[in-house]
Design a protein around this motif. Structure first.
Motif, PDB file in Angstrom:
ATOM      1  N   SER A 100       0.835  -1.203   0.000  1.00  0.00           N
ATOM      2  CA  SER A 100       0.000   0.000   0.000  1.00  0.00           C
ATOM      3  C   SER A 100       0.870   1.254   0.000  1.00  0.00           C
ATOM      4  O   SER A 100       1.883   1.312   0.705  1.00  0.00           O
ATOM      5  CB  SER A 100      -0.905   0.005   1.227  1.00  0.00           C
ATOM      6  N   PRO A 101       0.495   2.277  -0.784  1.00  0.00           N
ATOM      7  CA  PRO A 101       1.319   3.491  -0.852  1.00  0.00           C
ATOM      8  C   PRO A 101       0.967   4.544   0.191  1.00  0.00           C
ATOM      9  O   PRO A 101       1.480   5.653   0.134  1.00  0.00           O
ATOM     10  CB  PRO A 101       1.005   4.016  -2.263  1.00  0.00           C
ATOM     11  N   VAL A 102       0.088   4.224   1.131  1.00  0.00           N
ATOM     12  CA  VAL A 102      -0.222   5.186   2.190  1.00  0.00           C
ATOM     13  C   VAL A 102       0.654   4.909   3.396  1.00  0.00           C
ATOM     14  O   VAL A 102       1.383   3.911   3.444  1.00  0.00           O
ATOM     15  CB  VAL A 102      -1.719   5.146   2.574  1.00  0.00           C
ATOM     16  N   ILE A 103       0.585   5.778   4.385  1.00  0.00           N
ATOM     17  CA  ILE A 103       1.436   5.667   5.574  1.00  0.00           C
ATOM     18  C   ILE A 103       1.408   4.252   6.135  1.00  0.00           C
ATOM     19  O   ILE A 103       0.335   3.723   6.433  1.00  0.00           O
ATOM     20  CB  ILE A 103       0.965   6.659   6.647  1.00  0.00           C
ATOM     21  N   PRO A 104       2.559   3.592   6.265  1.00  0.00           N
ATOM     22  CA  PRO A 104       2.578   2.207   6.765  1.00  0.00           C
ATOM     23  C   PRO A 104       2.446   2.148   8.279  1.00  0.00           C
ATOM     24  O   PRO A 104       2.702   3.131   8.987  1.00  0.00           O
ATOM     25  CB  PRO A 104       3.959   1.708   6.309  1.00  0.00           C
ATOM     26  N   ALA A 105       2.060   0.985   8.775  1.00  0.00           N
ATOM     27  CA  ALA A 105       1.900   0.807  10.218  1.00  0.00           C
ATOM     28  C   ALA A 105       3.226   0.940  10.943  1.00  0.00           C
ATOM     29  O   ALA A 105       3.256   1.274  12.137  1.00  0.00           O
ATOM     30  CB  ALA A 105       1.283  -0.564  10.497  1.00  0.00           C
ATOM     31  N   GLU A 106       4.332   0.709  10.235  1.00  0.00           N
ATOM     32  CA  GLU A 106       5.661   0.817  10.862  1.00  0.00           C
ATOM     33  C   GLU A 106       5.964   2.229  11.332  1.00  0.00           C
ATOM     34  O   GLU A 106       6.906   2.450  12.090  1.00  0.00           O
ATOM     35  CB  GLU A 106       6.744   0.364   9.881  1.00  0.00           C
ATOM     36  N   ILE A 107       5.145   3.199  10.875  1.00  0.00           N
ATOM     37  CA  ILE A 107       5.349   4.589  11.292  1.00  0.00           C
ATOM     38  C   ILE A 107       5.151   4.727  12.787  1.00  0.00           C
ATOM     39  O   ILE A 107       5.572   5.718  13.392  1.00  0.00           O
ATOM     40  CB  ILE A 107       4.374   5.519  10.532  1.00  0.00           C
ATOM     41  N   ALA A 108       4.490   3.733  13.407  1.00  0.00           N
ATOM     42  CA  ALA A 108       4.252   3.773  14.853  1.00  0.00           C
ATOM     43  C   ALA A 108       5.548   3.817  15.640  1.00  0.00           C
ATOM     44  O   ALA A 108       5.589   4.311  16.771  1.00  0.00           O
ATOM     45  CB  ALA A 108       3.416   2.565  15.282  1.00  0.00           C
ATOM     46  N   LYS A 109       6.640   3.314  15.030  1.00  0.00           N
ATOM     47  CA  LYS A 109       7.928   3.338  15.731  1.00  0.00           C
ATOM     48  C   LYS A 109       8.387   4.761  16.001  1.00  0.00           C
ATOM     49  O   LYS A 109       9.109   5.020  16.965  1.00  0.00           O
ATOM     50  CB  LYS A 109       8.973   2.593  14.900  1.00  0.00           C
ATOM     51  N   SER A 110       7.959   5.701  15.142  1.00  0.00           N
ATOM     52  CA  SER A 110       8.353   7.096  15.359  1.00  0.00           C
ATOM     53  C   SER A 110       7.618   7.704  16.539  1.00  0.00           C
ATOM     54  O   SER A 110       7.968   8.796  16.993  1.00  0.00           O
ATOM     55  CB  SER A 110       8.073   7.914  14.092  1.00  0.00           C
ATOM     56  N   LEU A 111       6.588   6.993  17.039  1.00  0.00           N
ATOM     57  CA  LEU A 111       5.845   7.504  18.194  1.00  0.00           C
ATOM     58  C   LEU A 111       6.516   7.142  19.511  1.00  0.00           C
ATOM     59  O   LEU A 111       6.153   7.682  20.554  1.00  0.00           O
ATOM     60  CB  LEU A 111       4.416   6.936  18.184  1.00  0.00           C
ATOM     61  N   GLU A 112       7.449   6.226  19.472  1.00  0.00           N
ATOM     62  CA  GLU A 112       8.106   5.812  20.707  1.00  0.00           C
ATOM     63  C   GLU A 112       8.911   6.973  21.272  1.00  0.00           C
ATOM     64  O   GLU A 112       9.707   7.586  20.563  1.00  0.00           O
ATOM     65  CB  GLU A 112       9.016   4.614  20.438  1.00  0.00           C
ATOM     66  N   PRO A 113       8.700   7.302  22.559  1.00  0.00           N
ATOM     67  CA  PRO A 113       9.396   8.456  23.149  1.00  0.00           C
ATOM     68  C   PRO A 113      10.904   8.238  23.203  1.00  0.00           C
ATOM     69  O   PRO A 113      11.372   7.130  23.491  1.00  0.00           O
ATOM     70  CB  PRO A 113       8.778   8.561  24.541  1.00  0.00           C
ATOM     71  N   SER A 114      11.634   9.291  22.941  1.00  0.00           N
ATOM     72  CA  SER A 114      13.090   9.219  23.002  1.00  0.00           C
ATOM     73  C   SER A 114      13.551   9.304  24.450  1.00  0.00           C
ATOM     74  O   SER A 114      12.761   9.574  25.372  1.00  0.00           O
ATOM     75  CB  SER A 114      13.708  10.353  22.187  1.00  0.00           C
ATOM     76  N   GLU A 115      14.843   9.107  24.644  1.00  0.00           N
ATOM     77  CA  GLU A 115      15.413   9.193  25.992  1.00  0.00           C
ATOM     78  C   GLU A 115      15.234  10.592  26.555  1.00  0.00           C
ATOM     79  O   GLU A 115      14.948  10.774  27.739  1.00  0.00           O
ATOM     80  CB  GLU A 115      16.893   8.811  25.922  1.00  0.00           C
ATOM     81  N   PRO A 444       2.914   9.762   0.698  1.00  0.00           N
ATOM     82  CA  PRO A 444       2.289   8.704   1.498  1.00  0.00           C
ATOM     83  C   PRO A 444       1.213   9.225   2.445  1.00  0.00           C
ATOM     84  O   PRO A 444       0.317   8.466   2.830  1.00  0.00           O
ATOM     85  CB  PRO A 444       3.471   8.111   2.282  1.00  0.00           C
ATOM     86  N   ASP A 445       1.298  10.483   2.862  1.00  0.00           N
ATOM     87  CA  ASP A 445       0.284  11.020   3.766  1.00  0.00           C
ATOM     88  C   ASP A 445      -0.926  11.573   3.015  1.00  0.00           C
ATOM     89  O   ASP A 445      -1.864  12.079   3.630  1.00  0.00           O
ATOM     90  CB  ASP A 445       0.882  12.105   4.668  1.00  0.00           C
ATOM     91  N   ASN A 446      -0.907  11.480   1.681  1.00  0.00           N
ATOM     92  CA  ASN A 446      -2.057  11.876   0.875  1.00  0.00           C
ATOM     93  C   ASN A 446      -2.806  10.612   0.468  1.00  0.00           C
ATOM     94  O   ASN A 446      -2.321   9.815  -0.329  1.00  0.00           O
ATOM     95  CB  ASN A 446      -1.602  12.652  -0.363  1.00  0.00           C
ATOM     96  N   LEU A 447      -3.992  10.413   1.011  1.00  0.00           N
ATOM     97  CA  LEU A 447      -4.737   9.180   0.777  1.00  0.00           C
ATOM     98  C   LEU A 447      -5.171   9.020  -0.670  1.00  0.00           C
ATOM     99  O   LEU A 447      -5.539   7.917  -1.090  1.00  0.00           O
ATOM    100  CB  LEU A 447      -5.968   9.147   1.691  1.00  0.00           C
ATOM    101  N   PHE A 448      -5.132  10.096  -1.439  1.00  0.00           N
ATOM    102  CA  PHE A 448      -5.640  10.047  -2.803  1.00  0.00           C
ATOM    103  C   PHE A 448      -4.518  10.112  -3.854  1.00  0.00           C
ATOM    104  O   PHE A 448      -4.790  10.350  -5.025  1.00  0.00           O
ATOM    105  CB  PHE A 448      -6.635  11.194  -3.029  1.00  0.00           C
ATOM    106  N   SER A 449      -3.287   9.883  -3.436  1.00  0.00           N
ATOM    107  CA  SER A 449      -2.178   9.876  -4.395  1.00  0.00           C
ATOM    108  C   SER A 449      -2.376   8.794  -5.444  1.00  0.00           C
ATOM    109  O   SER A 449      -2.220   9.026  -6.648  1.00  0.00           O
ATOM    110  CB  SER A 449      -0.846   9.655  -3.664  1.00  0.00           C
ATOM    111  N   GLU A 450      -2.725   7.589  -4.991  1.00  0.00           N
ATOM    112  CA  GLU A 450      -2.921   6.488  -5.919  1.00  0.00           C
ATOM    113  C   GLU A 450      -4.052   6.789  -6.895  1.00  0.00           C
ATOM    114  O   GLU A 450      -3.925   6.561  -8.102  1.00  0.00           O
ATOM    115  CB  GLU A 450      -3.218   5.206  -5.148  1.00  0.00           C
ATOM    116  N   GLU A 451      -5.141   7.332  -6.394  1.00  0.00           N
ATOM    117  CA  GLU A 451      -6.282   7.637  -7.256  1.00  0.00           C
ATOM    118  C   GLU A 451      -5.949   8.728  -8.257  1.00  0.00           C
ATOM    119  O   GLU A 451      -6.393   8.681  -9.410  1.00  0.00           O
ATOM    120  CB  GLU A 451      -7.494   8.039  -6.405  1.00  0.00           C
TER     121      GLU A 451
END
Length: 601
Positions: A100-115, A444-451
């Motif tokens: 899928s060309p939209v934001i992947p679920a792996e983006i959740a890793k960027s939500l992990e708080p830093s030290e 990737p953050d544009n849901l209509f790029s593919e369309e």
């Protein structure tokens, strides 16, 4: 003279070192040495490495200075992280792995708080910074000032010498001495502006910028997730488009996964907003305001007793060191920046290729990888197209079945200044905000790029096919006209049932000249394409396909509910998809193409 290729126009130009250029607009024509970056091959995109210029052996390429606000930077950073994740998990060389060309679920890793985030949360909750702001360490500052005798509490060490030299400070002179009117006094004041408090003040400034950047990043992610989660109930989209976009969204996230990530994002946002409020309160304290704004502190702190032994100032020092560690992990030298941006260019080129391949898949075409950076696209009717990556651009073409045409999709990871569309070239820009035909926002953050890509690809193909539908090739030999299939008008193919008819075997039996053979194939396959849904590739049933006089026809798709037709409006022929759709964003389910009659070669 340095030769460059303008990525927007495709034209090769000679570089003028006086005029600054837009970062990302030009590419090397020949292998060139870029000074500290070493040699780079032809096709390398010239991108700013942070210095505002690139040196070559013969000239200097200067870049136009562009400034983005924190929101724009956060949006771009989110898109680049998503592009790298999509590149890592998607393989465009395998048709079954077109992710899928939209934001992947792996983006959740960027939500992990830093030290630093975790330490800041702890320090603010325990109130260490608040205590420093309320009860700072101070030192005594002694100043000398001329005061009336009645106000003098402590005299300066040189007050006698000063009094002897300044008669204006005498009240009267007697035989025994001088009665002073004013004396040079020693005044002591509390001095807040010490090194440790300068560190505190500058740390507050750094933390404010750091938190604002985090808020901008999480806000962009939260907005993208919100749009995706609200797709299913959107009344502004045509039902077919809504189903298609929801399907693409569902490929990125498992059931309930997007909701969990959004909830985590909102929790982080609320926490950051609270921290920002506390930081802004610290900036209103007397301690912070006593430190001049221009009082700078080097990244490496001095080893003072207060910073190492005071309970609260120790936390200040530790936060400072974590902040330095954080920016060090993000900061890179010019060579690393240039290399990283070249990698991001490759990720974006991969992303545009992914969109093009998925666009054809969604329209019912079959995808097969043929050779290095070259794919074969097969329409259900049998027509073949070709997609290839050449010089960083994606070339979509058809050179069989009598159809000849090409359109170029140009990945632009940085939008040049004053960007204008170019005929025959589709400019694909990251985070594009403009509204211009021939320029699309592919991110990737544009849901209509593919369309957006599907709409353009569909329009290009159908213009190529529908323009010659129902038109008779000229100068065909009588031998083939005499044996023309009975269902069709002599010399013309229509969108009728050709069950059991093999066009290649039939046409090979006449030994036609290449020009005539191409014309007949073009007529046949243009008619075959009309039987298939232009939105999903499903073949219309006999009951859903009506062939009218001349070029006219009307058809419906049972799978995606698309309706298409060719009609005459009194002055020209028009190919239409979804003419009955009145409201809602339709995407590829509504198109109007004005057909210009194309003569057969």
């Amino acid at each position: 003279m340095l030769r460059l290729r303008d990525c927007v126009t495709g034209v090769i130009v000679e570089h003028n070192s006086i005029i600054p250029v837009s970062s990302g607009r030009f590419a090397l024509v020949d292998e060139t040495s870029l000074a500290l970056h070493g040699k780079w091959p032809a096709g390398t995109i010239l991108l700013d490495d942070g210095r505002g210029f690139l040196d070559t052996a013969t000239t200097t390429v200067k870049f136009v200075s562009t400034k983005l606000d924190s929101r724009q930077l956060a949006k771009r950073e989110l898109a680049l992280i998503a592009l790298e994740n999509i590149r890592a998990h998607g393989d465009i060389y395998r048709a079954e792995n077109l992710v899928s060309p939209v934001i992947p679920a792996e983006i959740a890793k960027s939500l992990e708080p830093s030290e630093l985030q975790m330490a800041l949360t702890r320090v603010l909750s325990l109130g260490h910074l608040q205590i420093v702001a309320k009860s700072p360490r101070i030192t005594m500052r002694y100043d000398e000032e001329l005061l009336p005798v009645s106000r003098v509490k402590r005299t300066a060490s040189n007050y006698q010498r000063h009094l002897a030299a300044h008669s204006e400070c005498w009240q009267q002179r007697t035989f025994t001495g001088i009665v002073p009117n004013k004396l040079k006094a020693k005044i002591s004041e509390d001095e807040v502006h010490i090194y440790e408090n300068r560190v505190f003040a500058r740390l507050v400034d750094h933390l404010e910028r750091y938190i604002r950047n985090l808020i901008a990043r999480f806000s962009e992610l939260d907005e993208a997730l919100r749009q995706g989660l609200e797709l299913d109930g959107s009344a502004s989209l045509h039902r077919s488009l809504r189903n298609s976009v929801c399907e693409t969204w569902g490929e990125s996230f498992k059931q309930g996964e997007a909701e969990k990530i959004k909830q985590l994002s909102e929790t982080q946002l609320n926490s950051l907003e609270e921290q920002l409020t506390k930081i802004l309160q610290l900036k209103q304290t007397e301690t912070y305001r006593c430190i001049p704004r221009d009082a700078a502190v080097p990244l490496v702190l001095k080893n003072t007793n207060i910073l190492h032994n005071d309970q609260h100032y120790t936390e200040v020092r530790q936060l400072w060191e974590l902040w330095v560690k954080e920016i060090a992990s993000r900061s890179k030298d010019y060579v690393q920046i240039f290399q990283q941006r070249q990698f991001q260019v490759e990720c974006y080129q991969h992303f545009i290729g992914l969109l093009l391949l998925r666009a054809h898949t969604k329209m019912g075409w079959k995808i097969s990888f043929r050779s290095d950076n070259n794919w074969v696209l097969t329409h259900p009717s049998g027509i073949e197209g070709e997609l290839s990556l050449c010089g960083g651009d994606w070339h979509l073409s058809s050179q069989n079945s009598g159809f000849v045409g090409e359109i170029v999709f140009v990945p632009l990871i940085e939008s040049p200044v004053e960007l204008r569309s170019v005929p025959g070239r589709i400019l694909c820009c990251l985070n594009w905000k403009g509204d211009s035909e021939g320029i699309i926002n592919c991110s990737p953050d544009n849901l209509f790029s593919e369309e957006s890509v599907i709409v353009l690809v569909q329009r290009w193909w159908m213009t190529l096919f529908a323009s010659v539908y129902g038109e008779a090739p000229s100068n065909l030999p009588n031998a083939i006209l005499a044996k023309w299939p009975q269902l069709h008008t002599r010399g013309v193919f229509y969108a009728l049932d050709n069950e059991g008819f093999n066009i290649n075997r039939w046409i090979d039996s006449f030994h036609l000249a290449p020009k005539n053979k191409a014309a007949v194939l073009k007529s046949y396959f243009s008619a075959e394409v009309m039987k298939f849904c232009p939105c999903c590739g499903c073949k219309a049933t006999k009951s859903n396909l009506i062939v009218r006089n001349e070029k006219g026809l009307k058809a419906n798709c049972e799978l995606c509910s698309a309706a298409w037709q060719i009609r005459y409006n009194g002055s020209e022929w028009i190919y239409e998809i979804g003419s009955e759709i009145k409201g809602g964003q339709p995407g590829r389910w509504r198109q109007t193409i004005h057909l210009l009659s194309q003569s057969f070669v």
